[in-house]
Design a protein around this motif. Structure first.
Motif, PDB file in Angstrom:
ATOM      1  N   ALA A  71     -49.644 -60.561 -49.763  1.00 27.66           N
ATOM      2  CA  ALA A  71     -48.392 -60.094 -50.359  1.00 27.66           C
ATOM      3  C   ALA A  71     -48.600 -59.676 -51.807  1.00 27.66           C
ATOM      4  CB  ALA A  71     -47.334 -61.187 -50.286  1.00 27.66           C
ATOM      5  N   THR A 112     -40.913 -54.631 -49.244  1.00 29.33           N
ATOM      6  CA  THR A 112     -42.058 -55.545 -49.214  1.00 29.33           C
ATOM      7  C   THR A 112     -43.327 -54.754 -49.481  1.00 29.33           C
ATOM      8  OG1 THR A 112     -42.376 -55.282 -46.835  1.00 29.33           O
ATOM      9  CG2 THR A 112     -40.973 -57.117 -47.550  1.00 29.33           C
ATOM     10  N   SER A 146     -47.836 -55.215 -49.335  1.00 26.19           N
ATOM     11  CA  SER A 146     -49.005 -56.050 -49.031  1.00 26.19           C
ATOM     12  C   SER A 146     -50.269 -55.238 -49.263  1.00 26.19           C
ATOM     13  CB  SER A 146     -48.955 -56.577 -47.596  1.00 26.19           C
ATOM     14  OG  SER A 146     -48.986 -55.500 -46.680  1.00 26.19           O
ATOM     15  N   PRO A 193     -53.846 -58.918 -44.734  1.00 23.15           N
ATOM     16  CA  PRO A 193     -52.915 -58.463 -45.776  1.00 23.15           C
ATOM     17  C   PRO A 193     -52.461 -59.629 -46.671  1.00 23.15           C
ATOM     18  CG  PRO A 193     -52.248 -57.658 -43.611  1.00 23.15           C
ATOM     19  CD  PRO A 193     -53.330 -58.667 -43.393  1.00 23.15           C
ATOM     20  N   ALA A 231     -54.219 -58.675 -55.172  1.00 24.13           N
ATOM     21  CA  ALA A 231     -52.758 -58.645 -55.145  1.00 24.13           C
ATOM     22  C   ALA A 231     -52.172 -59.121 -56.472  1.00 24.13           C
ATOM     23  CB  ALA A 231     -52.246 -59.500 -53.988  1.00 24.13           C
TER      24      ALA A 231
END
Length: 163
Positions: free
Chosen positions: A15, A146, A148, A13, A91
């Motif tokens: 972020a 959050t 991810s 993962p 990401a």
């Protein structure tokens, strides 16, 4: 019989940036402007006959925005959204907007498409977008959200507001 063991590893993962949903207002406006321009092009291509504006808008939306399936899981203290993104995204190309009762998932990337025809080939670049806003059934704490990305799965964890 000769058998080999192949170990499969899950993607690590990475972020994804989480911002207040209001921070995506400009991006949402740009997306809507591009859809409006494309809907008008479709209208003109049809001979500028009125009465099919909703159909033109929906067609333009489907051409410019990539929709994606998502599921929502609830734990005792949070909501978790799993979004299966279409294609390969990084990401850095994604941003998640969170406010008390709203989640916005957005991404933009440059894509090159090569067309081959009898006169030769031509390559065009365009911006591909994903943009989806989801209402949330309870108040969540945006400051603790959050996100991810692992492979094509975006996971967003949003803790509920503490009572």
């Amino acid at each position: 019989m000769n058998s080999k063991n192949f170990a499969t590893t899950a993607p690590t993962p990475v972020a994804v940036r989480v911002v207040p949903a209001q921070a995506l207002a400009e991006r949402e406006s740009r997306v809507r402007e591009r859809i409006a321009r494309r809907a008008y092009q479709i209208f003109e291509q049809r001979g500028a006959t009125h009465g099919r504006d909703v159909e033109d808008w929906l067609r333009a939306e489907s051409e410019l925005l990539r929709r994606f399936p998502h599921t929502v899981a609830k734990t005792d203290h949070s909501f978790i959204v799993f979004a299966e993104l279409p294609g390969t995204w990084t990401a850095e190309q994604l941003v998640v907007g969170v406010e008390s009762r709203r989640l916005v998932i957005s991404g933009e990337r440059e894509v090159e498409v090569t067309y081959t025809h009898p006169q030769g080939t031509r390559t065009e670049k365009y911006t591909q977008s994903i943009f989806q806003a989801l209402g949330l059934p309870v108040d969540i704490d945006p400051s603790r959200a959050t996100a991810s990305l692992a492979g094509m799965t975006l996971e967003i964890s949003m803790p509920q507001v503490r009572a």
